[in-house]
Design an enzyme around this catalytic site. Structure first.
Site, PDB file in Angstrom:
ATOM      1  N   ARG A 260     -19.253  13.258  -8.449  1.00  0.00           N
ATOM      2  CA  ARG A 260     -18.962  13.461  -7.016  1.00  0.00           C
ATOM      3  C   ARG A 260     -19.613  12.329  -6.221  1.00  0.00           C
ATOM      4  O   ARG A 260     -19.043  11.778  -5.277  1.00  0.00           O
ATOM      5  CB  ARG A 260     -19.458  14.839  -6.539  1.00  0.00           C
ATOM      6  CG  ARG A 260     -19.375  15.015  -5.042  1.00  0.00           C
ATOM      7  CD  ARG A 260     -19.426  16.461  -4.561  1.00  0.00           C
ATOM      8  NE  ARG A 260     -20.304  17.328  -5.299  1.00  0.00           N
ATOM      9  CZ  ARG A 260     -21.634  17.330  -5.212  1.00  0.00           C
ATOM     10  NH1 ARG A 260     -22.260  16.489  -4.400  1.00  0.00           N
ATOM     11  NH2 ARG A 260     -22.365  18.168  -5.933  1.00  0.00           N
TER      12      ARG A 260
ATOM     13  N   TYR B  13       0.687  11.631  12.935  1.00  0.00           N
ATOM     14  CA  TYR B  13       1.201  12.501  11.873  1.00  0.00           C
ATOM     15  C   TYR B  13       0.831  13.957  12.193  1.00  0.00           C
ATOM     16  O   TYR B  13      -0.304  14.241  12.616  1.00  0.00           O
ATOM     17  CB  TYR B  13       0.578  12.039  10.548  1.00  0.00           C
ATOM     18  CG  TYR B  13       0.764  13.015   9.426  1.00  0.00           C
ATOM     19  CD1 TYR B  13       2.037  13.360   8.990  1.00  0.00           C
ATOM     20  CD2 TYR B  13      -0.329  13.611   8.798  1.00  0.00           C
ATOM     21  CE1 TYR B  13       2.214  14.274   7.963  1.00  0.00           C
ATOM     22  CE2 TYR B  13      -0.168  14.510   7.767  1.00  0.00           C
ATOM     23  CZ  TYR B  13       1.113  14.851   7.359  1.00  0.00           C
ATOM     24  OH  TYR B  13       1.277  15.757   6.349  1.00  0.00           O
TER      25      TYR B  13
ATOM     26  N   LYS C  28       1.224   7.303  -0.015  1.00  0.00           N
ATOM     27  CA  LYS C  28       2.449   6.649   0.449  1.00  0.00           C
ATOM     28  C   LYS C  28       2.608   5.282  -0.241  1.00  0.00           C
ATOM     29  O   LYS C  28       2.685   5.224  -1.442  1.00  0.00           O
ATOM     30  CB  LYS C  28       2.413   6.551   1.979  1.00  0.00           C
ATOM     31  CG  LYS C  28       2.057   7.890   2.670  1.00  0.00           C
ATOM     32  CD  LYS C  28       3.084   8.940   2.381  1.00  0.00           C
ATOM     33  CE  LYS C  28       2.821  10.347   2.873  1.00  0.00           C
ATOM     34  NZ  LYS C  28       1.566  10.834   3.262  1.00  0.00           N
TER      35      LYS C  28
ATOM     36  N   ASP D 198      -5.298   4.595  11.475  1.00  0.00           N
ATOM     37  CA  ASP D 198      -4.542   5.076  10.317  1.00  0.00           C
ATOM     38  C   ASP D 198      -3.509   3.983  10.004  1.00  0.00           C
ATOM     39  O   ASP D 198      -2.549   3.785  10.737  1.00  0.00           O
ATOM     40  CB  ASP D 198      -3.863   6.407  10.663  1.00  0.00           C
ATOM     41  CG  ASP D 198      -3.097   6.995   9.475  1.00  0.00           C
ATOM     42  OD1 ASP D 198      -2.665   6.214   8.604  1.00  0.00           O
ATOM     43  OD2 ASP D 198      -2.920   8.224   9.439  1.00  0.00           O
TER      44      ASP D 198
HETATM   45  C1  LIG Z   1       0.437   8.444   8.763  1.00  0.00           C
HETATM   46  C2  LIG Z   1      -0.111   9.519   7.880  1.00  0.00           C
HETATM   47  N1  LIG Z   1      -1.432   9.738   7.870  1.00  0.00           N
HETATM   48  C3  LIG Z   1      -1.980  10.697   7.077  1.00  0.00           C
HETATM   49  C4  LIG Z   1      -1.205  11.500   6.277  1.00  0.00           C
HETATM   50  C5  LIG Z   1      -1.845  12.552   5.400  1.00  0.00           C
HETATM   51  O1  LIG Z   1      -1.951  12.116   4.084  1.00  0.00           O
HETATM   52  P1  LIG Z   1      -1.885  13.050   2.778  1.00  0.00           P
HETATM   53  O2  LIG Z   1      -0.545  13.699   2.751  1.00  0.00           O
HETATM   54  O3  LIG Z   1      -2.129  12.099   1.657  1.00  0.00           O
HETATM   55  O4  LIG Z   1      -2.967  14.063   2.914  1.00  0.00           O
HETATM   56  C6  LIG Z   1       0.179  11.292   6.244  1.00  0.00           C
HETATM   57  C7  LIG Z   1       1.022  12.135   5.379  1.00  0.00           C
HETATM   58  O5  LIG Z   1       2.241  12.154   5.498  1.00  0.00           O
HETATM   59  C8  LIG Z   1       0.737  10.278   7.074  1.00  0.00           C
HETATM   60  O6  LIG Z   1       2.065  10.050   7.107  1.00  0.00           O
END
Ligand SMILES: Cc1ncc(COP(=O)(O)O)c(C=O)c1O
Length: 378
Positions: free
Chosen positions: A46, A98, A195, A170
Site C-alpha cells: 500500500r 465529468y 481512458k 483533470d
Molecule cells: C474527465 C474524467 N475525469 C475523471 C473520470 C473518472 O475516472 P474513472 O472512471 O477512472 O474513475 C472520468 C471518467 O469517465 C472522466 O471522463
C-alpha cells in the site's frame, strides 16, 4: 527526450537485474526486512510497490512534474487530491466537469465540509469574482466533458497564484502527449488513466502528478493512509498502454478531423463541439496550450428520439460509457455519463437531450464515416 521517446524510455526502463525490457510485475504485498525497520525501499505494497513505482515515475516524467501517484480509478485519484483540503475549505470547479467529479463533490465530500462552486472557468472574470476567503483551489477540466469547452490554463494559474490558491487540472481528454498543465503553471494534474493512457478498455486506473515536494509528501501520506492504490497487474497494463500513446493519439486525431469535417456538412447536425474547429469559441487558446485537439467530439441531432435512433443504428461505434480506447464509442451524455447531474443543471449547461458524444477510435475512418452516414439518415 521528445514525447514519443519519453513514452518508451521515461520512468524506469525494464529490469536492471535480468535485462528484461519490461518492468516485472511485483505481485507482492509485503517485503522481507534486513532488520526491524531496515528495509530496501519497500515495506508494504500500500505504501509502495516497485511496479506501481515504475508507473508513477513514468507519469511524473510525462507530465514534467516532481512526484507521481497511481490510484485504483480516476475517481480515487480525484478524491485523494480533494483530501488535501479540510472541513470549511472551498474549491472552484469547471461547471461541466465529468458527472462523477460533480457527484463526489456535491454528494460525498460536502458531507465532510468541503464545498464547491461550479463556474464557467473559460471566463477568467468569473474565477476572480468567485474566489472567497476560504477558497483553496480551482479545479479545471479542459477540454470539458461533453461540451469540449476550453479554459486558458496559463491565465487561470496566474490568477490562482496571485490569490494563493492551487490550480488542479483533470487532463484526461488531452493526455500528457498533447498537453502538460504543470508546464503552464498548474500545481496538480490528474487523469482517469482508464481512458487514453490505458487505451484498450481493459483497466480502470487514476494518476496524479504534482510539481512540488511538499504537495508530493502530503499526497503520499493521503495515498498511504486511505489506501486507494493501483495493483501491480494494472500498473503494468497501464505502462504497456502508455508505450503506444503517441501513435494512438496522432491516429485518433486524424480520424476525428475527418469525422468533424463530415459532421460539419451534415444537415441533420445542428451543433458540433470540437476545439479543433476554427469557429470553436476558444480555438486559439486550445491551439496555444495543446499540441493536439484530441479524439472527442459531441454534436447535437436535435432530439432525444433522433439521438437514440442514431445510437441504435451504428455498427462500429460501441454504445458504452468511457472514452479514449482503440474502439470507437458513442453515448448520450444526458442519459449516461451525465445522468447524475440534475436535468435543470444539464439544461443550463447546454447538455441537451439530443447531444451525442463520440470517442473516435482507431478503426479505418472510411468505415466510421459510412457508419455515421447511414445512422444519421432519415
Ligand atoms: C474527465 C474524467 N475525469 C475523471 C473520470 C473518472 O475516472 P474513472 O472512471 O477512472 O474513475 C472520468 C471518467 O469517465 C472522466 O471522463
Amino acid at each position: 527526450m521528445r514525447k514519443k521517446t519519453q513514452l518508451i524510455h521515461g520512468g524506469i526502463f525494464g529490469d536492471e537485474k535480468t535485462g528484461a525490457v519490461s518492468v516485472p510485475i511485483y505481485q507482492v504485498s509485503t517485503y522481507k526486512q534486513d532488520g526491524p525497520g531496515n528495509h530496501r525501499g519497500y515495506e508494504y505494497s500500500r505504501t509502495g510497490n516497485p511496479t506501481r513505482h515504475a508507473l508513477e515515475e513514468l507519469i511524473k516524467d510525462l507530465e514534467e512534474g516532481k512526484r507521481g501517484f497511481a490510484f485504483g480509478s480516476g475517481m480515487a485519484a480525484m478524491t485523494a487530491v480533494m483530501m488535501l483540503f479540510s472541513q470549511g475549505d472551498h474549491v472552484l470547479m469547471t461547471d461541466d466537469v465529468y458527472g462523477g467529479s460533480f457527484r463526489v463533490i456535491t454528494k460525498v465530500l460536502n458531507r465532510f465540509g468541503v464545498e464547491a462552486t461550479f463556474i464557467n472557468t473559460s471566463d477568467l472574470n468569473s474565477i476572480e469574482k468567485e474566489i472567497k476567503e476560504n477558497t483553496k483551489a480551482v479545479f479545471i477540466e479542459t477540454p470539458t466533458n461533453p461540451l469540449l469547452k476550453i479554459t486558458d490554463l496559463e491565465e487561470v494559474s496566474k490568477i490562482a497564484k496571485e490569490n494563493g490558491i492551487l490550480t488542479i487540472v483533470d487532463n484526461t481528454f488531452s493526455t500528457p502527449y498533447w498537453q502538460n498543465p504543470l508546464t503552464l503553471g498548474a500545481d496538480i494534474v490528474l487523469h482517469s488513466a482508464t481512458k487514453y493512457l490505458g487505451g484498450h478498455s481493459d483497466v480502470v486506473a487514476g494518476l496524479v502528478v504534482v510539481n512540488d515536494e511538499k504537495l508530493g509528501n502530503d499526497l503520499h501520506f493521503i495515498q498511504n493512509s486511505t489506501g486507494g492504490v493501483l495493483g501491480p497487474q494494472d500498473s503494468w497494463l497501464l505502462m504497456r498502454g502508455i508505450k503506444t500513446l503517441g501513435i494512438r493519439m496522432e491516429e485518433h486525431e486524424k480520424n476525428t478531423s475527418e469525422i468533424v469535417r463530415f459532421l460539419s456538412g451534415h444537415k441533420g447536425v445542428s451543433k458540433i463541439h470540437y476545439p479543433g474547429l476554427e469557429n470553436h469559441p476558444n480555438h486559439d487558446i486550445a491551439k496555444k496550450q495543446s499540441r493536439g485537439f484530441g479524439g472527442m467530439v459531441s454534436f447535437d441531432v436535435g432530439s432525444a428520439e433522433k439521438a437514440e435512433s442514431v445510437l441504435n443504428k451504428v455498427r462500429f461505434f460501441t454504445l458504452a460509457e468511457s472514452l479514449g480506447a482503440v474502439e470507437s464509442l458513442i453515448s448520450i451524455p444526458a442519459l449516461m455519463t451525465h445522468a447524475s447531474i440534475p436535468a435543470e443543471r444539464r439544461a443550463e449547461l447546454g447538455i441537451t437531450d439530443g447531444l451525442i458524444r463520440i470517442s473516435v477510435g482507431l478503426e479505418d475512418v472510411e468505415d466510421l464515416l459510412e457508419d455515421l452516414e447511414q445512422a444519421l439518415e432519415g
